[in-house]
Design a protein around this motif. Structure first.
Motif, PDB file in Angstrom:
ATOM      1  N   GLY A 132     -13.497  13.280   2.917  1.00 24.14           N
ATOM      2  CA  GLY A 132     -12.189  12.359   3.780  1.00 24.14           C
ATOM      3  C   GLY A 132     -11.064  11.375   3.970  1.00 24.14           C
ATOM      4  N   ALA A 133     -11.088  10.964   2.789  1.00 23.06           N
ATOM      5  CA  ALA A 133      -9.792  10.603   2.545  1.00 23.06           C
ATOM      6  C   ALA A 133      -7.885  10.603   2.420  1.00 23.06           C
ATOM      7  N   ALA A 134      -7.911   9.104   3.089  1.00 23.17           N
ATOM      8  CA  ALA A 134      -6.002   9.898   2.583  1.00 23.17           C
ATOM      9  C   ALA A 134      -5.241   9.590   1.854  1.00 23.17           C
ATOM     10  N   PHE A 135      -4.322  10.619   1.383  1.00 24.03           N
ATOM     11  CA  PHE A 135      -3.764   9.300  -0.088  1.00 24.03           C
ATOM     12  C   PHE A 135      -2.348   9.819   0.037  1.00 24.03           C
ATOM     13  N   ASP A 136      -1.391   8.460  -0.578  1.00 26.33           N
ATOM     14  CA  ASP A 136       0.425   8.761  -0.479  1.00 26.33           C
ATOM     15  C   ASP A 136       0.538   8.599  -1.954  1.00 26.33           C
ATOM     16  N   PRO A 137       1.463   8.431  -2.607  1.00 25.93           N
ATOM     17  CA  PRO A 137       2.084   8.269  -3.649  1.00 25.93           C
ATOM     18  C   PRO A 137       1.816   6.425  -4.056  1.00 25.93           C
ATOM     19  N   ASP A 138       1.893   5.706  -3.028  1.00 29.60           N
ATOM     20  CA  ASP A 138       0.927   4.575  -3.209  1.00 29.60           C
ATOM     21  C   ASP A 138      -0.444   4.637  -3.744  1.00 29.60           C
ATOM     22  N   ALA A 139      -0.999   5.065  -2.913  1.00 30.67           N
ATOM     23  CA  ALA A 139      -2.680   5.570  -2.872  1.00 30.67           C
ATOM     24  C   ALA A 139      -3.040   5.806  -4.295  1.00 30.67           C
ATOM     25  N   LEU A 168     -20.455   2.469  -6.849  1.00 30.57           N
ATOM     26  CA  LEU A 168     -19.789   3.327  -6.193  1.00 30.57           C
ATOM     27  C   LEU A 168     -18.888   3.031  -5.137  1.00 30.57           C
ATOM     28  N   VAL A 169     -17.830   3.789  -5.833  1.00 28.19           N
ATOM     29  CA  VAL A 169     -16.417   3.792  -5.634  1.00 28.19           C
ATOM     30  C   VAL A 169     -15.940   4.299  -4.246  1.00 28.19           C
ATOM     31  N   ASP A 170     -16.246   3.375  -3.012  1.00 24.41           N
ATOM     32  CA  ASP A 170     -16.538   4.472  -2.045  1.00 24.41           C
ATOM     33  C   ASP A 170     -14.939   4.361  -0.827  1.00 24.41           C
ATOM     34  N   PHE A 171     -14.366   5.777  -1.229  1.00 20.23           N
ATOM     35  CA  PHE A 171     -12.690   5.290  -0.253  1.00 20.23           C
ATOM     36  C   PHE A 171     -13.136   6.667   0.784  1.00 20.23           C
ATOM     37  N   SER A 172     -14.443   7.259   1.028  1.00 24.88           N
ATOM     38  CA  SER A 172     -14.390   7.667   2.491  1.00 24.88           C
ATOM     39  C   SER A 172     -14.324   6.926   3.553  1.00 24.88           C
ATOM     40  N   ASN A 173     -13.577   8.489   4.116  1.00 25.51           N
ATOM     41  CA  ASN A 173     -12.387   8.235   5.274  1.00 25.51           C
ATOM     42  C   ASN A 173     -11.842   6.922   5.958  1.00 25.51           C
ATOM     43  N   CYS A 174     -11.250   6.545   4.681  1.00 22.62           N
ATOM     44  CA  CYS A 174     -10.354   5.840   4.177  1.00 22.62           C
ATOM     45  C   CYS A 174      -8.506   6.551   4.880  1.00 22.62           C
ATOM     46  N   PRO A 175      -7.886   5.383   5.295  1.00 23.93           N
ATOM     47  CA  PRO A 175      -6.691   5.621   5.346  1.00 23.93           C
ATOM     48  C   PRO A 175      -5.827   5.807   3.552  1.00 23.93           C
ATOM     49  N   ALA A 176      -4.667   5.256   3.756  1.00 20.74           N
ATOM     50  CA  ALA A 176      -3.933   5.874   2.438  1.00 20.74           C
ATOM     51  C   ALA A 176      -3.833   4.414   2.087  1.00 20.74           C
ATOM     52  N   HIS A 177      -3.472   3.753   2.820  1.00 22.50           N
ATOM     53  CA  HIS A 177      -2.986   1.853   2.650  1.00 22.50           C
ATOM     54  C   HIS A 177      -4.776   1.838   2.116  1.00 22.50           C
ATOM     55  N   GLU A 178      -5.350   1.827   2.402  1.00 24.12           N
ATOM     56  CA  GLU A 178      -7.403   0.945   1.978  1.00 24.12           C
ATOM     57  C   GLU A 178      -7.434   1.529   1.326  1.00 24.12           C
ATOM     58  N   VAL A 179      -6.693   3.217   0.438  1.00 23.41           N
ATOM     59  CA  VAL A 179      -7.673   3.497  -0.460  1.00 23.41           C
ATOM     60  C   VAL A 179      -7.035   2.662  -1.664  1.00 23.41           C
ATOM     61  N   GLU A 180      -5.607   2.767  -1.274  1.00 20.48           N
ATOM     62  CA  GLU A 180      -4.814   1.315  -2.289  1.00 20.48           C
ATOM     63  C   GLU A 180      -5.596   0.493  -2.356  1.00 20.48           C
ATOM     64  N   LYS A 181      -5.910  -0.396  -1.015  1.00 21.55           N
ATOM     65  CA  LYS A 181      -6.670  -1.550  -1.938  1.00 21.55           C
ATOM     66  C   LYS A 181      -8.009  -1.601  -2.685  1.00 21.55           C
ATOM     67  N   ILE A 182      -8.658  -0.852  -2.159  1.00 21.69           N
ATOM     68  CA  ILE A 182     -10.088  -0.619  -2.896  1.00 21.69           C
ATOM     69  C   ILE A 182      -9.402  -0.010  -4.421  1.00 21.69           C
ATOM     70  N   ALA A 183      -8.150   0.754  -4.686  1.00 25.59           N
ATOM     71  CA  ALA A 183      -8.770   0.551  -6.170  1.00 25.59           C
ATOM     72  C   ALA A 183      -8.141  -0.416  -6.618  1.00 25.59           C
ATOM     73  N   ARG A 184      -7.530  -0.833  -6.059  1.00 23.70           N
ATOM     74  CA  ARG A 184      -7.102  -1.724  -6.987  1.00 23.70           C
ATOM     75  C   ARG A 184      -7.801  -3.472  -7.076  1.00 23.70           C
ATOM     76  N   ALA A 185      -8.516  -3.240  -6.457  1.00 20.14           N
ATOM     77  CA  ALA A 185     -10.205  -4.479  -6.367  1.00 20.14           C
ATOM     78  C   ALA A 185     -11.189  -3.603  -7.378  1.00 20.14           C
ATOM     79  N   ALA A 186     -11.034  -2.568  -7.532  1.00 13.78           N
ATOM     80  CA  ALA A 186     -12.117  -1.823  -8.701  1.00 13.78           C
ATOM     81  C   ALA A 186     -12.386  -2.566  -9.838  1.00 13.78           C
TER      82      ALA A 186
END
Length: 124
Positions: free
Chosen positions: A55-62, A17-35
């Motif tokens: 509920g996650a937020a996304f930006d180009p870096d994420a 389970l890769v849980d991006f739920s309710n994360c801001p974009a910078h945290e989405v990026e961090k989680i993605a890089r840790a997977a």
């Protein structure tokens, strides 16, 4: 980070389970890089992945981090499913699929992809 990326058991099979739920974009990026730390230590072609984008937020870096991870992890992933894509821009979804050359099925509820992931049908 471990609470956001963890193996869960469903019908005797391990699903990551890769849980991006309710994360801001910078945290989405961090989680993605840790997977990859969780995926690439598993046997090739064995990992079942459920990604929750609710509920996650996304930006180009994420998005870039998600695309890079999807490509890097591809040899290890057997099947992937997404839930919570309501806030995930469809152009990001298409870019992610195209860039990674992976099939990423979208489901509405958590139960649907869990059943599909543990089923015998092939597909990543």
């Amino acid at each position: 980070m471990h609470e956001r990326i963890r193996f869960i058991d469903h019908q005797g099979k391990k699903i990551l389970l890769v849980d991006f739920s309710n994360c801001p974009a910078h945290e989405v990026e961090k989680i993605a890089r840790a997977a990859p730390d969780f995926i690439t230590v598993q046997p090739r072609g064995s990992v079942l992945v459920l990604t929750d984008l609710t509920g996650a937020a996304f930006d180009p870096d994420a998005l870039r981090a998600m695309k890079e991870t999807a490509v890097f992890d591809k040899p290890f992933v057997k099947k992937s499913a997404l839930i919570g894509t309501e806030n995930f821009p469809m152009e990001f979804y298409e870019q992610l699929k195209s860039f990674s050359r992976r099939e990423l099925l979208i489901f509405k509820t958590r139960e649907e992809p869990l059943a599909w992931l543990v089923g015998d049908s092939a597909g990543a």
